[in-house]
Write a protein that holds these residues in place. Structure first.
Motif, PDB file in Angstrom:
ATOM      1  N   MET A  10      25.227  31.255  17.462  1.00 16.81           N
ATOM      2  CA  MET A  10      25.797  29.840  16.872  1.00 16.81           C
ATOM      3  C   MET A  10      24.738  28.782  16.869  1.00 16.81           C
ATOM      4  O   MET A  10      24.042  27.940  15.811  1.00 16.81           O
ATOM      5  CB  MET A  10      27.144  29.761  16.763  1.00 16.81           C
ATOM      6  N   MET A  11      24.769  28.734  18.155  1.00 16.92           N
ATOM      7  CA  MET A  11      23.088  27.838  18.245  1.00 16.92           C
ATOM      8  C   MET A  11      21.806  27.933  18.498  1.00 16.92           C
ATOM      9  O   MET A  11      21.415  27.077  16.986  1.00 16.92           O
ATOM     10  CB  MET A  11      22.993  27.590  19.505  1.00 16.92           C
ATOM     11  N   ILE A  12      21.719  28.852  17.725  1.00 18.48           N
ATOM     12  CA  ILE A  12      20.579  29.670  17.553  1.00 18.48           C
ATOM     13  C   ILE A  12      20.571  29.136  15.602  1.00 18.48           C
ATOM     14  O   ILE A  12      19.567  28.847  15.164  1.00 18.48           O
ATOM     15  CB  ILE A  12      19.940  30.612  17.410  1.00 18.48           C
ATOM     16  N   ILE A  13      21.499  29.985  14.611  1.00 21.02           N
ATOM     17  CA  ILE A  13      21.632  29.461  13.314  1.00 21.02           C
ATOM     18  C   ILE A  13      21.221  28.342  13.557  1.00 21.02           C
ATOM     19  O   ILE A  13      20.753  27.899  11.780  1.00 21.02           O
ATOM     20  CB  ILE A  13      22.447  30.090  13.030  1.00 21.02           C
ATOM     21  N   LEU A 361      19.855  19.376  16.986  1.00 24.06           N
ATOM     22  CA  LEU A 361      20.548  18.367  16.162  1.00 24.06           C
ATOM     23  C   LEU A 361      21.694  19.617  15.625  1.00 24.06           C
ATOM     24  O   LEU A 361      22.096  20.170  16.146  1.00 24.06           O
ATOM     25  CB  LEU A 361      20.740  17.268  14.954  1.00 24.06           C
ATOM     26  N   GLY A 362      20.822  20.448  14.732  1.00 22.72           N
ATOM     27  CA  GLY A 362      21.421  22.202  14.276  1.00 22.72           C
ATOM     28  C   GLY A 362      21.832  22.583  15.295  1.00 22.72           C
ATOM     29  O   GLY A 362      23.056  23.525  15.697  1.00 22.72           O
ATOM     30  N   GLY A 363      20.838  23.306  15.870  1.00 26.35           N
ATOM     31  CA  GLY A 363      21.144  23.968  17.501  1.00 26.35           C
ATOM     32  C   GLY A 363      22.817  23.290  18.346  1.00 26.35           C
ATOM     33  O   GLY A 363      24.214  23.909  19.099  1.00 26.35           O
ATOM     34  N   ILE A 364      22.947  22.054  18.507  1.00 29.57           N
ATOM     35  CA  ILE A 364      24.539  21.114  18.889  1.00 29.57           C
ATOM     36  C   ILE A 364      25.525  21.060  17.925  1.00 29.57           C
ATOM     37  O   ILE A 364      26.242  21.874  18.108  1.00 29.57           O
ATOM     38  CB  ILE A 364      23.959  19.622  19.406  1.00 29.57           C
ATOM     39  N   ILE A 365      25.756  21.500  16.583  1.00 31.26           N
ATOM     40  CA  ILE A 365      26.125  21.325  15.326  1.00 31.26           C
ATOM     41  C   ILE A 365      27.172  22.745  15.902  1.00 31.26           C
ATOM     42  O   ILE A 365      27.633  23.220  15.386  1.00 31.26           O
ATOM     43  CB  ILE A 365      25.957  20.863  14.003  1.00 31.26           C
ATOM     44  N   GLY A 366      26.245  23.904  16.409  1.00 34.41           N
ATOM     45  CA  GLY A 366      26.239  25.552  16.147  1.00 34.41           C
ATOM     46  C   GLY A 366      26.899  25.848  17.453  1.00 34.41           C
ATOM     47  O   GLY A 366      28.148  25.521  17.666  1.00 34.41           O
ATOM     48  N   ALA A 367      26.682  23.987  18.444  1.00 29.89           N
ATOM     49  CA  ALA A 367      27.456  24.769  20.094  1.00 29.89           C
ATOM     50  C   ALA A 367      28.327  24.223  19.901  1.00 29.89           C
ATOM     51  O   ALA A 367      30.073  24.989  20.465  1.00 29.89           O
ATOM     52  CB  ALA A 367      26.828  23.733  20.664  1.00 29.89           C
ATOM     53  N   PHE A 368      28.978  23.167  19.378  1.00 25.69           N
ATOM     54  CA  PHE A 368      30.449  23.205  18.908  1.00 25.69           C
ATOM     55  C   PHE A 368      31.862  23.498  17.239  1.00 25.69           C
ATOM     56  O   PHE A 368      32.695  23.338  17.821  1.00 25.69           O
ATOM     57  CB  PHE A 368      30.479  21.527  18.173  1.00 25.69           C
ATOM     58  N   GLN A 369      30.693  24.341  16.404  1.00 31.87           N
ATOM     59  CA  GLN A 369      31.102  25.077  15.796  1.00 31.87           C
ATOM     60  C   GLN A 369      31.234  26.527  16.613  1.00 31.87           C
ATOM     61  O   GLN A 369      33.320  27.063  16.778  1.00 31.87           O
ATOM     62  CB  GLN A 369      30.259  25.844  15.090  1.00 31.87           C
ATOM     63  N   LEU A 371      32.397  26.462  19.900  1.00 29.87           N
ATOM     64  CA  LEU A 371      33.486  26.242  20.743  1.00 29.87           C
ATOM     65  C   LEU A 371      34.675  26.305  19.645  1.00 29.87           C
ATOM     66  O   LEU A 371      35.762  26.830  20.385  1.00 29.87           O
ATOM     67  CB  LEU A 371      33.026  24.857  20.877  1.00 29.87           C
ATOM     68  N   ILE A 372      34.740  25.269  18.509  1.00 34.98           N
ATOM     69  CA  ILE A 372      36.178  25.821  18.134  1.00 34.98           C
ATOM     70  C   ILE A 372      36.063  26.967  17.579  1.00 34.98           C
ATOM     71  O   ILE A 372      37.703  26.869  17.508  1.00 34.98           O
ATOM     72  CB  ILE A 372      35.228  24.726  16.603  1.00 34.98           C
ATOM     73  N   VAL A 373      35.246  28.106  17.528  1.00 36.06           N
ATOM     74  CA  VAL A 373      35.766  29.073  17.059  1.00 36.06           C
ATOM     75  C   VAL A 373      36.654  29.521  18.001  1.00 36.06           C
ATOM     76  O   VAL A 373      37.614  30.749  17.713  1.00 36.06           O
ATOM     77  CB  VAL A 373      34.529  30.353  16.246  1.00 36.06           C
TER      78      VAL A 373
END
Length: 376
Positions: A10-13, A361-369, A371-373
């Motif tokens: 998700m971080m890479i995406i 920023l996309g990687g950070i957002i992917g990491a948060f996503q 984590l939520i998952v």
């Protein structure tokens, strides 16, 4: 291991989405250059932002240049600054030194800037200009009496010269009649006079003889011419004629004595000797050398006045130049491809950083996503 794979994927995406999105956002500032159509409808976001807003951009840039960059106040301050004055003074001194050594004639210098046969053209211009002005003056005042056209001081001086003219005429007449040529002419006149009288003339000739009559008449004529009353009579006659002449309108005087032609011919005779050829045959250096010292001493003052005069009229000059319209026209005609190339060449590193920042920023957002998952 499974959770770590979710985080990494998700971080890479997210990083790819952020980087690609920023990359295309930057590209869409300029591209596409022209609107695109699909099934007859314009595709959204085409053309690019800058091509689409070119007119508004050009107008805003023109106003920015006039109102904030090239303002009249800023230019005025620059013009009257000591730096500009010193630079102008040095330039003026160099120009004076250069022209003072110039061996070019004035005519040759004018030929270099495309003015051919300047001397003759200048003479022709002077003749034409004086002809026009003089003709216009004569037409304007043709109904005015001569006494109104001739200054009073001139009238008084001319009137004061009448006794001198009268005396000159009498002296010339005395000199002529006292000479052999005058005596012979007088004899011929007497002879013609007696012939016209027929029998009476023949009788007078028979009794006195022609030479005897001439000898008697000549002294009387000389006595008459030497008489003071004769001089006074001639002076009075000339003064009366002068008074009558002053009452004539210019038009009346012209009809009697063809004054216009006389004045024009006199003008031509006066101007002809004053040809401008010598002026154009002298070198530029010869003129500058004469005034070089004076100009050098007065140059600082002249430059100050010149710059102040330019600054005083700068507002009007800038208005007439219409700089905002010039900038707008230049921006309108500037190729978008070239503008894109210039912007990218200047800000290439910053645009790359924006792209990388989008990826981060996309990687950070992917990491948060991720984590939520995981938490869900």
């Amino acid at each position: 291991m499974y959770i770590l794979g979710i985080f990494l994927m998700m971080m890479i995406i997210g990083a790819l989405i952020g980087a690609i999105t920023n990359h295309f956002a930057i590209k869409m500032l300029f591209r596409p250059y022209q609107p695109l159509y699909l099934f007859g409808k314009q595709v959204p976001f085409t053309p690019g932002l800058i091509p689409k807003r070119r007119d508004e951009l050009a107008r805003q840039m023109g106003q920015m240049v006039v109102n904030h960059l090239l303002t009249a106040e800023g230019i005025k301050k620059r013009l009257v600054s000591d730096t500009v004055k010193q630079q102008a003074l040095k330039l003026g001194e160099r120009l004076l030194g250069f022209f003072s050594k110039s061996e070019l004639t004035t005519e040759e210098a004018l030929e270099k800037i495309g003015v051919i046969d300047a001397a003759n053209k200048a003479d022709q211009f002077v003749h034409m200009w004086t002809d026009e002005k003089l003709a216009s003056f004569l037409v304007k005042y043709e109904n005015e009496p001569l006494k109104e056209l001739i200054p009073e001081e001139v009238q008084e001086k001319l009137r004061g010269k009448i006794p001198m003219v009268s005396d000159y005429i009498l002296q010339r007449a005395i000199s002529y009649f006292a000479s052999d040529a005058g005596k012979n002419r007088l004899g011929n006149m007497i002879d013609d006079f007696l012939k016209e009288r027929g029998m009476l003339g023949s009788m007078v000739q028979m009794f006195l003889g022609n030479s005897s009559l001439v000898d008697r008449v000549q002294p009387e004529i000389l006595k008459f011419l030497n008489n003071r009353e004769t001089a006074k009579l001639l002076t009075d006659l000339l003064e009366n004629e002068w008074d009558k002449l002053k009452q004539y309108s210019f038009k009346e005087a012209d009809e009697k004595w063809n004054l216009k032609t006389l004045i024009m011919n006199l003008k031509e005779r006066l101007i002809k000797p004053f040809s401008l050829n010598p002026f154009f045959e002298r070198t530029i250096g010869s003129y500058i050398t004469v005034v070089e010292k004076t100009l050098t001493n007065r140059l600082p003052d002249l430059i100050d006045r010149l710059l102040e005069e330019v600054a005083r009229h700068l507002d009007d000059v800038l208005k007439r130049l219409q700089l905002d319209d010039i900038v707008k026209e230049q921006v309108d005609n500037f190729p978008v491809e070239r503008l894109e190339e210039m912007v990218l060449s200047i800000s290439k590193r910053e645009f790359k950083m924006i792209t990388y920042l989008g990826g981060l920023l996309g990687g950070i957002i992917g990491a948060f996503q991720a984590l939520i998952v995981v938490l869900i």
